[in-house]
Motif scaffolding. Structure first.
Motif, PDB file in Angstrom:
ATOM      1  N   SER A  72       0.829  -1.205   0.000  1.00 49.09           N
ATOM      2  CA  SER A  72       0.000   0.000   0.000  1.00 49.09           C
ATOM      3  C   SER A  72       0.862   1.253   0.000  1.00 49.09           C
ATOM      4  CB  SER A  72      -0.901   0.007   1.233  1.00 49.09           C
ATOM      5  OG  SER A  72      -0.112   0.180   2.403  1.00 49.09           O
ATOM      6  N   LEU A  73       0.243   2.364  -0.307  1.00 43.93           N
ATOM      7  CA  LEU A  73       0.944   3.639  -0.246  1.00 43.93           C
ATOM      8  C   LEU A  73       1.368   3.953   1.183  1.00 43.93           C
ATOM      9  CD1 LEU A  73      -1.124   5.854  -2.712  1.00 43.93           C
ATOM     10  CD2 LEU A  73       1.103   4.806  -3.086  1.00 43.93           C
ATOM     11  N   ASN A  74       0.527   3.647   2.144  1.00 46.65           N
ATOM     12  CA  ASN A  74       0.888   3.909   3.539  1.00 46.65           C
ATOM     13  C   ASN A  74       2.180   3.196   3.915  1.00 46.65           C
ATOM     14  OD1 ASN A  74      -1.323   5.545   4.008  1.00 46.65           O
ATOM     15  ND2 ASN A  74      -2.601   3.897   4.805  1.00 46.65           N
ATOM     16  N   THR A  75       2.337   1.967   3.437  1.00 47.39           N
ATOM     17  CA  THR A  75       3.533   1.191   3.762  1.00 47.39           C
ATOM     18  C   THR A  75       4.784   1.840   3.191  1.00 47.39           C
ATOM     19  OG1 THR A  75       2.315  -0.886   3.901  1.00 47.39           O
ATOM     20  CG2 THR A  75       4.675  -1.036   3.460  1.00 47.39           C
ATOM     21  N   VAL A  76       4.752   2.249   1.946  1.00 47.33           N
ATOM     22  CA  VAL A  76       5.968   2.813   1.352  1.00 47.33           C
ATOM     23  C   VAL A  76       6.297   4.176   1.951  1.00 47.33           C
ATOM     24  CG1 VAL A  76       5.732   1.477  -0.762  1.00 47.33           C
ATOM     25  CG2 VAL A  76       4.741   3.762  -0.668  1.00 47.33           C
ATOM     26  N   TYR A  77       5.299   4.907   2.394  1.00 52.66           N
ATOM     27  CA  TYR A  77       5.583   6.171   3.082  1.00 52.66           C
ATOM     28  C   TYR A  77       6.239   5.911   4.434  1.00 52.66           C
ATOM     29  CZ  TYR A  77       3.580   9.501  -0.212  1.00 52.66           C
ATOM     30  OH  TYR A  77       3.366  10.296  -1.319  1.00 52.66           O
ATOM     31  N   GLN A  78       5.828   4.855   5.130  1.00 53.53           N
ATOM     32  CA  GLN A  78       6.485   4.494   6.387  1.00 53.53           C
ATOM     33  C   GLN A  78       7.940   4.118   6.155  1.00 53.53           C
ATOM     34  OE1 GLN A  78       4.231   1.349   8.260  1.00 53.53           O
ATOM     35  NE2 GLN A  78       2.311   2.495   8.138  1.00 53.53           N
ATOM     36  N   ALA A 102       8.010  -2.070  -3.562  1.00 59.79           N
ATOM     37  CA  ALA A 102       7.989  -1.146  -2.435  1.00 59.79           C
ATOM     38  C   ALA A 102       9.335  -0.437  -2.289  1.00 59.79           C
ATOM     39  CB  ALA A 102       7.644  -1.894  -1.145  1.00 59.79           C
ATOM     40  N   ALA A 103      10.428  -1.169  -2.493  1.00 64.08           N
ATOM     41  CA  ALA A 103      11.761  -0.570  -2.382  1.00 64.08           C
ATOM     42  C   ALA A 103      11.939   0.577  -3.368  1.00 64.08           C
ATOM     43  CB  ALA A 103      12.824  -1.637  -2.604  1.00 64.08           C
ATOM     44  N   LYS A 104      11.411   0.411  -4.567  1.00 65.94           N
ATOM     45  CA  LYS A 104      11.525   1.481  -5.572  1.00 65.94           C
ATOM     46  C   LYS A 104      10.756   2.725  -5.136  1.00 65.94           C
ATOM     47  CE  LYS A 104      11.967  -1.851  -9.364  1.00 65.94           C
ATOM     48  NZ  LYS A 104      11.365  -2.382 -10.610  1.00 65.94           N
ATOM     49  N   ALA A 105       9.555   2.521  -4.608  1.00 63.41           N
ATOM     50  CA  ALA A 105       8.769   3.670  -4.148  1.00 63.41           C
ATOM     51  C   ALA A 105       9.442   4.342  -2.961  1.00 63.41           C
ATOM     52  CB  ALA A 105       7.355   3.222  -3.781  1.00 63.41           C
ATOM     53  N   VAL A 106      10.002   3.550  -2.044  1.00 70.00           N
ATOM     54  CA  VAL A 106      10.736   4.111  -0.913  1.00 70.00           C
ATOM     55  C   VAL A 106      11.919   4.933  -1.407  1.00 70.00           C
ATOM     56  CG1 VAL A 106      12.218   3.499   1.048  1.00 70.00           C
ATOM     57  CG2 VAL A 106      10.022   2.356   0.751  1.00 70.00           C
ATOM     58  N   ALA A 107      12.593   4.446  -2.449  1.00 70.12           N
ATOM     59  CA  ALA A 107      13.741   5.168  -2.998  1.00 70.12           C
ATOM     60  C   ALA A 107      13.347   6.536  -3.540  1.00 70.12           C
ATOM     61  CB  ALA A 107      14.391   4.329  -4.099  1.00 70.12           C
ATOM     62  N   ILE A 108      12.148   6.633  -4.095  1.00 70.33           N
ATOM     63  CA  ILE A 108      11.651   7.930  -4.571  1.00 70.33           C
ATOM     64  C   ILE A 108      11.338   8.846  -3.399  1.00 70.33           C
ATOM     65  CG2 ILE A 108       9.772   9.113  -5.795  1.00 70.33           C
ATOM     66  CD1 ILE A 108       9.392   6.478  -7.396  1.00 70.33           C
ATOM     67  N   LEU A 109      10.569   8.310  -2.454  1.00 73.39           N
ATOM     68  CA  LEU A 109      10.064   9.132  -1.358  1.00 73.39           C
ATOM     69  C   LEU A 109      11.138   9.495  -0.346  1.00 73.39           C
ATOM     70  CD1 LEU A 109       6.717   7.211  -0.869  1.00 73.39           C
ATOM     71  CD2 LEU A 109       6.985   9.518  -1.836  1.00 73.39           C
ATOM     72  N   ALA A 110      12.241   8.766  -0.332  1.00 76.45           N
ATOM     73  CA  ALA A 110      13.330   9.094   0.582  1.00 76.45           C
ATOM     74  C   ALA A 110      13.946  10.450   0.272  1.00 76.45           C
ATOM     75  CB  ALA A 110      14.407   8.007   0.522  1.00 76.45           C
ATOM     76  N   ASP A 127      16.078  12.630  -8.346  1.00 75.42           N
ATOM     77  CA  ASP A 127      16.258  11.233  -8.732  1.00 75.42           C
ATOM     78  C   ASP A 127      16.153  10.324  -7.518  1.00 75.42           C
ATOM     79  OD1 ASP A 127      16.646  11.908 -11.353  1.00 75.42           O
ATOM     80  OD2 ASP A 127      18.835  11.799 -11.268  1.00 75.42           O
ATOM     81  N   PRO A 128      15.504   9.159  -7.662  1.00 71.60           N
ATOM     82  CA  PRO A 128      15.415   8.220  -6.542  1.00 71.60           C
ATOM     83  C   PRO A 128      16.797   7.763  -6.093  1.00 71.60           C
ATOM     84  CG  PRO A 128      13.964   7.572  -8.351  1.00 71.60           C
ATOM     85  CD  PRO A 128      14.830   8.658  -8.871  1.00 71.60           C
ATOM     86  N   LEU A 129      16.882   7.302  -4.850  1.00 67.37           N
ATOM     87  CA  LEU A 129      18.101   6.645  -4.406  1.00 67.37           C
ATOM     88  C   LEU A 129      18.327   5.378  -5.239  1.00 67.37           C
ATOM     89  CD1 LEU A 129      17.750   6.817  -0.498  1.00 67.37           C
ATOM     90  CD2 LEU A 129      19.060   8.344  -1.998  1.00 67.37           C
TER      91      LEU A 129
END
Length: 368
Positions: A72-78, A102-110, A127-129
């Motif tokens: 979910s989006l909530n998970t990747v934001y966490q 999820a790792a890719k989305a986390v890399a963007i949001l980080a 750029d994402p991590l």
């Protein structure tokens, strides 16, 4: 002959490849966030191998192990909050398609402080991590794609984000991590990979390059699904499944997916069917539709699968997949058809399906 092809990931396939090629990690930074699920990566040894490799290379790390199926989006934001707080230099996804996406989305949001709507609209400026991928199932192919598929509740479906910099920079493929994978997961993920190759082959965006990869993948998957003993799967077979899934991922990285995924997403979101199983339920009927505009390509798929006709292909899917007892109401089928028509997936078909075409696929899949 004109086509484009882009795949920027450095691949390592083989036993103990994480340890043998751990030096690749050192170039990415000194702090890594490991994104994974709560259980399987701990049980199959993949998490321990990566932690040992990071320690060997002098890289500190933290673990985010809250990724669920269909993240979910909530998970990747966490996860991204933890990445920012630890000042991660790169992200490592370990698991099936869900942790990798999820790792890719986390890399963007980080590195991008943006809303959910901005994320899904691909409205990020930094750029994402870098992302490292360690697949532990053979199906998603996310280790070689620029896509992250996320569950979006406000859209009531699964949606993808894509970007050139979402290709993992390094991917480690070790069949040992799949040795204890249950048969239903093995079958579901193999059929997911199969649908990737088939949809990429029967696509307006196909090229001579993707055709080459798709047919190789379909041939391997067809042979293994016909001959495999679910109670005695060898390491060699696990490696072949992983290889075929990787090829399928390389295909859809160029072509994206089609009507099978478009309809399958609805069955996963609303009915909870595992993604590969949802695709497998409708695959035969979807191929029958595809044959209207691309009969030669559909026939080639049947041949590469080692089948005589679509009927045999459908029976093969039924034999290897878990049984599905599901009947959609008239309201449900209308909703799923409508949402599929709004997806980009249907635009990739040689013939864009009508609402009646989609309904017929559901009917012939014995879902109505």
């Amino acid at each position: 002959m004109q086509f484009t092809f882009r795949m920027t990931t450095r691949l390592f396939l083989g036993e103990h490849c994480v340890d043998k090629h751990s030096s690749e990690l050192a170039a990415l930074g000194k702090r890594a966030l490991l994104v994974t699920g709560g259980r399987s990566s701990k049980q199959n040894g993949s998490l321990a191998d990566m932690m040992a490799a990071l320690t060997k290379e002098g890289i500190s790390y933290e673990i985010f192990d809250q990724v669920e199926q269909n993240p979910s989006l909530n998970t990747v934001y966490q996860g991204s909050k933890q990445a920012r707080e630890m000042k991660a230099d790169f992200i490592i996804g370990i698991g099936g398609g869900s942790p990798l996406d999820a790792a890719k989305a986390v890399a963007i949001l980080a590195v991008n402080d943006i809303s959910q709507q901005e994320l899904m609209a691909k409205n990020w400026s930094k750029d994402p991590l870098p992302v490292v991928a360690v697949p532990t199932t053979a199906g998603a192919g996310s280790e070689v794609t620029p896509y992250a598929i996320l569950t979006v509740d406000w859209a009531e479906t699964k949606l993808s984000i894509a970007g050139e910099n979402l290709f993992p920079v390094v991917s480690y493929l070790d069949g040992r991590y799949m040795m204890d994978l249950p048969w239903d997961v093995t079958a579901n993920t193999a059929v997911d990979a199969l649908s990737h190759s088939i949809e990429g082959y029967i696509s307006k965006r196909a090229s001579v390059m993707t055709d080459l990869l798709a047919l190789e993948s379909i041939g391997i998957l067809g042979r293994i699904l016909r001959t495999i003993d679910p109670q005695n799967i060898t390491l060699r077979e696990r490696e072949e499944l992983l290889y075929a899934s990787m090829l399928a991922g390389m295909v859809v990285a160029q072509t994206a997916t089609g009507v099978v995924h478009g309809l399958g997403y609805q069955l996963t979101y609303f009915k909870g069917l595992p993604h590969g199983l949802a695709n497998g339920v409708i695959l035969k009927s979807a191929l029958k539709f595809m044959a209207q505009a691309a009969p030669d390509r559909v026939q080639k798929v049947v041949e590469k699968m080692g089948c005589c006709d679509l009927q045999e292909l459908g029976e093969l899917c039924k034999r290897v997949l878990p049984p599905v007892q599901l009947k959609l109401t008239a309201e449900e089928q209308a909703k799923y058809v409508s949402k599929t028509m709004q997806s980009k997936n249907v635009d990739n078909c040689f013939k864009r399906p009508s609402e009646e075409d989609l309904r017929r696929i559901l009917v012939e899949s014995e879902l109505i």
